[in-house]
Structures are given as C-alpha cells and as structure tokens.
Design an enzyme around this catalytic site. Structure first.
Site, PDB file in Angstrom:
ATOM      1  N   ARG A  64       0.813  -1.215   0.000  1.00 46.12           N
ATOM      2  CA  ARG A  64       0.000   0.000   0.000  1.00 46.12           C
ATOM      3  C   ARG A  64       0.848   1.267   0.000  1.00 46.12           C
ATOM      4  O   ARG A  64       0.366   2.333  -0.368  1.00 46.12           O
ATOM      5  CB  ARG A  64      -0.984  -0.032   1.187  1.00 46.12           C
ATOM      6  CG  ARG A  64      -2.153  -0.965   0.930  1.00 46.12           C
ATOM      7  CD  ARG A  64      -3.029  -1.092   2.146  1.00 46.12           C
ATOM      8  NE  ARG A  64      -2.592  -2.149   3.034  1.00 46.12           N
ATOM      9  CZ  ARG A  64      -2.939  -2.239   4.316  1.00 46.12           C
ATOM     10  NH1 ARG A  64      -3.691  -1.326   4.857  1.00 46.12           N
ATOM     11  NH2 ARG A  64      -2.523  -3.260   5.037  1.00 46.12           N
ATOM     12  N   GLU A 101       1.569  -5.553  13.502  1.00 42.88           N
ATOM     13  CA  GLU A 101       0.433  -5.536  14.433  1.00 42.88           C
ATOM     14  C   GLU A 101      -0.199  -6.931  14.437  1.00 42.88           C
ATOM     15  O   GLU A 101      -0.676  -7.397  15.451  1.00 42.88           O
ATOM     16  CB  GLU A 101      -0.582  -4.473  13.983  1.00 42.88           C
ATOM     17  CG  GLU A 101      -1.662  -4.211  14.999  1.00 42.88           C
ATOM     18  CD  GLU A 101      -2.735  -3.249  14.510  1.00 42.88           C
ATOM     19  OE1 GLU A 101      -2.713  -2.852  13.335  1.00 42.88           O
ATOM     20  OE2 GLU A 101      -3.630  -2.932  15.318  1.00 42.88           O
TER      21      GLU A 101
END
Ligand code: PRP
Ligand code: ADE
Length: 178
Positions: A64, A101
C-alpha cells in the site's frame, strides 16, 4: 483543498472494519479513496508539499506504500525505490526482519539504487506499531542513506509507532490520526 477539509473528506471515505484480519484489530480500508480521483490528487498534493525540497529519494513500502509513494516521487521529480516483501527482488539486496500488528515479516531493498548521503522520505499508507517503517529505515541507513522524513496517510496513535521512529531524528507527517 485546506488540510482540515482533506481530513474530513478522508474520515468520511476510509472505512473501519472491526476484527479484520484478526479479533481486536480495527482495520482501516483505504481502497474507497481510489474511487475518487480528486480526493486522491488532494492526498498526493498534501504529502508532496510536506516533502518538497527536503528529500532526494522516496522509498515506498509494499504494497500500500506504493499507491501514494510513486505519485509523491513523480510530483517532486525525484526517484522512487521499492522496498519489497521477502522473496520478490532479484539479488543483490539487503533484508530486514520485523514484527507486525498482526504477524511478522521481512522486507528487502535492492542495493546500488540508493546513493550514500541521499536524503530519504520513507512513505507508507499507515503507521501502526512502526515495525515495518523502522525496518525500512534500518535498510536505508545500512546503505548510507539519510532518513530525513516519514510520511503516512494514517497513524494509529495507540500503537505508539511514532515513539519507535524517534531514534531516526526525522520529520514525521500524517494526514489522519486515529
Ligand atoms: O506499523 P506496522 O505495525 O509495521 O504496520 C503497518 C504496516 O502494515 C500494513 O501493511 P501489510 O503488511 O498489511 O501489507 P500490505 O501493504 O501489502 O497490505 C501497512 O500497509 C503498513 O505497511
Ligand atoms: N489497523 C490497520 N488497518 C489497516 N492496515 C493496517 N496495517 C497494520 N495495522 C493496520
């Protein structure tokens, strides 16, 4: 567009998906931005303004980070270097492991593209724990690059990614914080 308007427009556009890809994660889906070309241009304008005359190269992080990173580099007329997920680049390259994460991974960067002393913007769409960006900055430093700036569309404040980037003494910019 004034920055406050841009923030509001992005807040309306980015979707929050609870519990994806794991229980407890609030996933920020940026894909609706690409349905709105004017909004995309406004995002690039904001990110390019932050880095104008301050950097020699943009390094964007797969995948991204490419969506905005290339456009920032073109807007500023500077080179773009891809930082890729493990196993995609032909040699010679350097690698760096990091934690996410959700999960862990490794990124790689082709050697010989970044010149020692060049000022680098490291760009990604989102800062969470900072693990990915920290790994990218380490790859840049290993090659003699100067980590001058970090930019993101989104920073997730609770995960303290910015704390982790402090040691690089670079400017940090994000359009949105959650
Ligand atoms: O600050 P961190 O905790 O390191 O997390 C942020 C990173 O996680 C996401 O990428 P992901 O690895 O999901 O890959 P993608 O861009 O290919 O979707 C995001 O695009 C950042 O690169
Ligand atoms: N909460 C989140 N939303 C979207 N992308 C992410 N990458 C890491 N954490 C994320």
């Amino acid at each position: 567009m004034m920055n406050q308007q841009l923030v509001e427009e992005l807040e309306k556009t980015i979707e929050n998906i609870p519990n994806f890809p794991k229980e407890g994660i609030q996933f920020k889906d940026i894909t609706p931005i690409f349905l709105n070309p004017q909004l995309y241009k406004d995002v690039i304008h904001d990110l390019a303004a932050f880095s104008r005359d301050k950097i020699d190269v943009v390094c964007g992080i797969e995948s991204r980070g490419y969506l905005f990173g290339i456009a920032i580099a073109v807007a500023l007329d500077v080179p773009f270097i891809l930082i890729r997920k493990q196993g995609k680049l032909p040699p010679p390259f350097l690698g760096q492991k990091y934690d996410l994460e959700y999960g862990s991974a490794e990124i790689e960067m082709r050697t010989g593209q970044l010149k020692p002393g060049q000022r680098v913007l490291i760009h990604d769409d989102l800062l969470a724990t900072g693990g990915t960006t920290e790994a990218a900055a380490l790859l840049v430093e290993k090659q003699g690059g100067v980590v001058s700036q970090f930019s993101f569309l989104i920073a997730l404040k609770d995960l303290a990614g910015e704390e982790r980037l402090k040691k690089f003494n670079a400017e940090v910019h994000q359009i949105l914080s959650y």
